[in-house]
Design a protein around this motif. Sequence first.
Motif, PDB file in Angstrom:
ATOM      1  N   VAL A  31      -9.201   6.672  -0.274  1.00 11.82           N
ATOM      2  CA  VAL A  31      -7.850   6.232  -0.624  1.00 11.82           C
ATOM      3  C   VAL A  31      -6.854   6.560   0.480  1.00 11.82           C
ATOM      4  O   VAL A  31      -6.090   5.701   0.930  1.00 11.82           O
ATOM      5  N   THR A  32      -6.855   7.800   0.955  1.00 16.14           N
ATOM      6  CA  THR A  32      -5.931   8.185   2.023  1.00 16.14           C
ATOM      7  C   THR A  32      -6.246   7.427   3.313  1.00 16.14           C
ATOM      8  O   THR A  32      -5.331   6.974   4.015  1.00 16.14           O
ATOM      9  N   ALA A  33      -7.530   7.290   3.637  1.00 12.98           N
ATOM     10  CA  ALA A  33      -7.911   6.554   4.850  1.00 12.98           C
ATOM     11  C   ALA A  33      -7.403   5.122   4.788  1.00 12.98           C
ATOM     12  O   ALA A  33      -6.877   4.586   5.779  1.00 12.98           O
ATOM     13  N   TRP A  34      -7.540   4.498   3.621  1.00 12.21           N
ATOM     14  CA  TRP A  34      -7.078   3.110   3.490  1.00 12.21           C
ATOM     15  C   TRP A  34      -5.561   3.022   3.591  1.00 12.21           C
ATOM     16  O   TRP A  34      -5.029   2.211   4.357  1.00 12.21           O
ATOM     17  N   GLU A  35      -4.855   3.850   2.823  1.00  8.43           N
ATOM     18  CA  GLU A  35      -3.413   3.707   2.727  1.00  8.43           C
ATOM     19  C   GLU A  35      -2.675   4.161   3.977  1.00  8.43           C
ATOM     20  O   GLU A  35      -1.611   3.621   4.293  1.00  8.43           O
ATOM     21  N   GLU A  36      -3.221   5.134   4.710  1.00  5.62           N
ATOM     22  CA  GLU A  36      -2.469   5.719   5.816  1.00  5.62           C
ATOM     23  C   GLU A  36      -3.042   5.419   7.195  1.00  5.62           C
ATOM     24  O   GLU A  36      -2.397   5.716   8.200  1.00  5.62           O
ATOM     25  N   VAL A  37      -4.236   4.820   7.247  1.00  6.77           N
ATOM     26  CA  VAL A  37      -4.820   4.484   8.545  1.00  6.77           C
ATOM     27  C   VAL A  37      -5.231   3.018   8.603  1.00  6.77           C
ATOM     28  O   VAL A  37      -4.751   2.253   9.443  1.00  6.77           O
ATOM     29  N   VAL A  38      -6.118   2.609   7.709  1.00  6.23           N
ATOM     30  CA  VAL A  38      -6.694   1.267   7.799  1.00  6.23           C
ATOM     31  C   VAL A  38      -5.658   0.183   7.512  1.00  6.23           C
ATOM     32  O   VAL A  38      -5.476  -0.748   8.307  1.00  6.23           O
ATOM     33  N   ALA A  39      -4.994   0.281   6.373  1.00  8.76           N
ATOM     34  CA  ALA A  39      -4.027  -0.761   6.007  1.00  8.76           C
ATOM     35  C   ALA A  39      -2.889  -0.898   7.025  1.00  8.76           C
ATOM     36  O   ALA A  39      -2.546  -2.024   7.406  1.00  8.76           O
ATOM     37  N   PRO A  40      -2.272   0.204   7.507  1.00  9.10           N
ATOM     38  CA  PRO A  40      -1.227   0.021   8.527  1.00  9.10           C
ATOM     39  C   PRO A  40      -1.742  -0.665   9.790  1.00  9.10           C
ATOM     40  O   PRO A  40      -1.025  -1.454  10.405  1.00  9.10           O
ATOM     41  N   THR A  41      -2.981  -0.370  10.175  1.00 11.21           N
ATOM     42  CA  THR A  41      -3.531  -1.021  11.365  1.00 11.21           C
ATOM     43  C   THR A  41      -3.754  -2.505  11.107  1.00 11.21           C
ATOM     44  O   THR A  41      -3.432  -3.351  11.961  1.00 11.21           O
ATOM     45  N   LEU A  42      -4.303  -2.849   9.953  1.00 14.35           N
ATOM     46  CA  LEU A  42      -4.495  -4.255   9.614  1.00 14.35           C
ATOM     47  C   LEU A  42      -3.169  -5.002   9.573  1.00 14.35           C
ATOM     48  O   LEU A  42      -3.059  -6.134  10.061  1.00 14.35           O
ATOM     49  N   HIS A  43      -2.145  -4.371   9.003  1.00 13.43           N
ATOM     50  CA  HIS A  43      -0.828  -5.006   8.946  1.00 13.43           C
ATOM     51  C   HIS A  43      -0.272  -5.217  10.352  1.00 13.43           C
ATOM     52  O   HIS A  43       0.337  -6.257  10.643  1.00 13.43           O
ATOM     53  N   ALA A  44      -0.464  -4.242  11.234  1.00  7.99           N
ATOM     54  CA  ALA A  44       0.038  -4.367  12.600  1.00  7.99           C
ATOM     55  C   ALA A  44      -0.666  -5.502  13.330  1.00  7.99           C
ATOM     56  O   ALA A  44      -0.037  -6.255  14.080  1.00  7.99           O
ATOM     57  N   VAL A  45      -1.973  -5.626  13.119  1.00  8.35           N
ATOM     58  CA  VAL A  45      -2.711  -6.734  13.735  1.00  8.35           C
ATOM     59  C   VAL A  45      -2.174  -8.069  13.226  1.00  8.35           C
ATOM     60  O   VAL A  45      -1.968  -9.017  13.991  1.00  8.35           O
ATOM     61  N   GLY A  46      -1.925  -8.143  11.925  1.00 14.94           N
ATOM     62  CA  GLY A  46      -1.379  -9.373  11.361  1.00 14.94           C
ATOM     63  C   GLY A  46      -0.020  -9.721  11.925  1.00 14.94           C
ATOM     64  O   GLY A  46       0.261 -10.889  12.233  1.00 14.94           O
ATOM     65  N   ARG A  47       0.848  -8.700  12.091  1.00 18.25           N
ATOM     66  CA  ARG A  47       2.169  -8.965  12.673  1.00 18.25           C
ATOM     67  C   ARG A  47       2.053  -9.413  14.122  1.00 18.25           C
ATOM     68  O   ARG A  47       2.773 -10.313  14.567  1.00 18.25           O
ATOM     69  N   LYS A  48       1.147  -8.788  14.865  1.00 17.26           N
ATOM     70  CA  LYS A  48       0.962  -9.162  16.266  1.00 17.26           C
ATOM     71  C   LYS A  48       0.481 -10.593  16.380  1.00 17.26           C
ATOM     72  O   LYS A  48       0.966 -11.373  17.202  1.00 17.26           O
ATOM     73  N   TRP A  49      -0.484 -10.935  15.513  1.00 14.94           N
ATOM     74  CA  TRP A  49      -1.021 -12.302  15.523  1.00 14.94           C
ATOM     75  C   TRP A  49       0.071 -13.309  15.173  1.00 14.94           C
ATOM     76  O   TRP A  49       0.181 -14.365  15.788  1.00 14.94           O
ATOM     77  N   ALA A  50       0.901 -12.978  14.181  1.00 13.18           N
ATOM     78  CA  ALA A  50       1.922 -13.910  13.714  1.00 13.18           C
ATOM     79  C   ALA A  50       3.006 -14.156  14.754  1.00 13.18           C
ATOM     80  O   ALA A  50       3.661 -15.204  14.727  1.00 13.18           O
TER      81      ALA A  50
ATOM     82  N   MET B 154       0.832  -1.182   0.000  1.00  9.01           N
ATOM     83  CA  MET B 154       0.000   0.000   0.000  1.00  9.01           C
ATOM     84  C   MET B 154       0.878   1.248   0.000  1.00  9.01           C
ATOM     85  O   MET B 154       2.091   1.171   0.056  1.00  9.01           O
ATOM     86  N   GLY B 155       0.265   2.389  -0.014  1.00 15.06           N
ATOM     87  CA  GLY B 155       1.012   3.635  -0.103  1.00 15.06           C
ATOM     88  C   GLY B 155       1.853   3.886   1.123  1.00 15.06           C
ATOM     89  O   GLY B 155       1.642   3.317   2.188  1.00 15.06           O
ATOM     90  N   ARG B 156       2.837   4.760   0.975  1.00 16.24           N
ATOM     91  CA  ARG B 156       3.740   5.065   2.085  1.00 16.24           C
ATOM     92  C   ARG B 156       2.976   5.698   3.233  1.00 16.24           C
ATOM     93  O   ARG B 156       2.159   6.589   3.065  1.00 16.24           O
ATOM     94  N   VAL B 157       3.245   5.205   4.420  1.00 15.11           N
ATOM     95  CA  VAL B 157       2.579   5.737   5.601  1.00 15.11           C
ATOM     96  C   VAL B 157       3.248   7.024   6.026  1.00 15.11           C
ATOM     97  O   VAL B 157       4.476   7.095   6.144  1.00 15.11           O
ATOM     98  N   LYS B 158       2.460   8.050   6.258  1.00 11.36           N
ATOM     99  CA  LYS B 158       2.978   9.345   6.664  1.00 11.36           C
ATOM    100  C   LYS B 158       2.536   9.656   8.083  1.00 11.36           C
ATOM    101  O   LYS B 158       1.431   9.353   8.472  1.00 11.36           O
ATOM    102  N   ALA B 159       3.402  10.271   8.824  1.00 10.18           N
ATOM    103  CA  ALA B 159       3.007  10.707  10.157  1.00 10.18           C
ATOM    104  C   ALA B 159       2.111  11.916  10.044  1.00 10.18           C
ATOM    105  O   ALA B 159       2.286  12.755   9.170  1.00 10.18           O
ATOM    106  N   ASP B 160       1.145  12.004  10.931  1.00  5.84           N
ATOM    107  CA  ASP B 160       0.261  13.163  10.954  1.00  5.84           C
ATOM    108  C   ASP B 160       0.920  14.242  11.791  1.00  5.84           C
ATOM    109  O   ASP B 160       1.019  14.143  12.999  1.00  5.84           O
ATOM    110  N   SER B 161       1.405  15.263  11.113  1.00  7.62           N
ATOM    111  CA  SER B 161       2.160  16.301  11.809  1.00  7.62           C
ATOM    112  C   SER B 161       1.285  17.422  12.316  1.00  7.62           C
ATOM    113  O   SER B 161       1.774  18.366  12.916  1.00  7.62           O
ATOM    114  N   ARG B 162      -0.023  17.347  12.068  1.00  3.92           N
ATOM    115  CA  ARG B 162      -0.895  18.432  12.500  1.00  3.92           C
ATOM    116  C   ARG B 162      -1.079  18.398  14.006  1.00  3.92           C
ATOM    117  O   ARG B 162      -1.375  17.359  14.577  1.00  3.92           O
ATOM    118  N   PRO B 163      -0.929  19.488  14.712  1.00  6.48           N
ATOM    119  CA  PRO B 163      -1.158  19.502  16.159  1.00  6.48           C
ATOM    120  C   PRO B 163      -2.620  19.308  16.456  1.00  6.48           C
ATOM    121  O   PRO B 163      -3.493  19.720  15.705  1.00  6.48           O
TER     122      PRO B 163
END
Length: 333
Positions: free
Chosen positions: A158-177, A1-10
Motif C-alpha cells: 500500500v505505501t509503495a503504491w501510494e507514495e512511490v509507484v503511483a506518483p511516478t506513473l502520474h509523472a510519466v503521464g504528465r510528461k507524455w501529455a 491515491m494517498g498523499r505523497v510524503k517526502a522521505d525525510s530519512r537521511p
Amino acid sequence: MGRVKADSRPEGPAEDGVTAALSTGAVARRLGVAPTTLRSWERRYAIGPATREDGRHRRWTPEDISRLEEMCRLTAQGVPPAEAARAAMSAPAATPGSGPARNGQETAPSSRAPGGPNALPLGDVRQECRGLARAAVRLDAPAVDALLDAVLAEHGLVTAWEEVVAPTLHAVGRKWATSGERYVEVEHLLSWHVSSALRRVRYAVERSDVPPVLLACVPGEQHSLPVEALAAALGERGLPARMFGPALPAEALHDAVRRLGPAAVVLWAQSRSTADRSLVQKVSGIHWGVKGARKRPAVLIAGPGWAGGAYPGALRLHGLGSAVDVVEALFPG
C-alpha cells in the motif's frame, strides 16, 4: 491515491554538514540504478568509489556520487555509456545536487532537474520515487525491477503504491501529455514492470468461507494498474478476489456477477468518457439465490472517471489503503 510524503530519512550519517560515504545499495536507490549496474560501470569504465572499507566494501563519497549523477544524466539523454563515463570522470567533481564546478569553485545548486530535460516532473516525493523515475526514463528494465521489488519489500504494497509507484506513473503521464507523443515508451515499460511486480507479491492463503470480490475495468477502459494493485493488496490479506482486467464487456460483467455471487463488485474508470452511470445501476440490480433469500453485491466505484457525479447505490473508493479497508469491512471476522 494517498498523499505523497517526502522521505525525510537521511541516507547516511552526516558530519559537519557533509554527507558521509554511502554503500553501493544506498547509492543505487538514490540514483535509480541496480547495484549490478554500478558494479558494471566500475568494471567497464573505471567509474567507481574512491575508498573501500577493509579493502572490500565500496563506500561512495559525495564526489563519487556527483560523477555517477552526471553519468546518469548523460545516459538518460542517449549518450553511450562509455562516452558518458569519460565525460563524467573528466568533469570537475561537485557535491551531489550542486551546479557544475568552474575554476575549482562550486557554484550554487542548479535548478536543472536530475536527468536533464528528460527528467519527470515529480515534486516533493520519496527518494525511491526519483530513483524509479530515472530508471524508467533510461529504459533500464533491470533497475526498474530491482527498485520495485525493494520498495515493495521495505514499505509494503500500500505505501509503495501510494507514495512511490503511483506518483511516478502520474509523472510519466504528465510528461507524455505535454511532450507531443514522446515518452510513450517510458510509460509502457514502467507499466509493464509495475504489473509484473504486483504479480510477484506473495498472497496469503485465501479465505474459503466468504464470497469473492469481483474487480474489473468498465467497458472501454484500458487502464488496469490501480485495480491490479487492489487485487494484490486483497491477496496479501487472504481476501478472495477475481480480477478481470481492462475493458470487461457489460454482458460478460453481468454473467460473471451471476456466476460468482460476489460480496462486492469494484468498477474502475480512469476517465469520464468510460464512467457509465447506467452500468452501475445494472450491476446494483443483479440478484441471485432462491426466492426469499436473494442477494446482490455491494457496488464500489473507483478511479477519477467517477469524480463529480452522483451514483445512487454505489460507494466511492478513495486511495488504495482506504479501498482495502472498505472491502475488508464487508467480510465477517
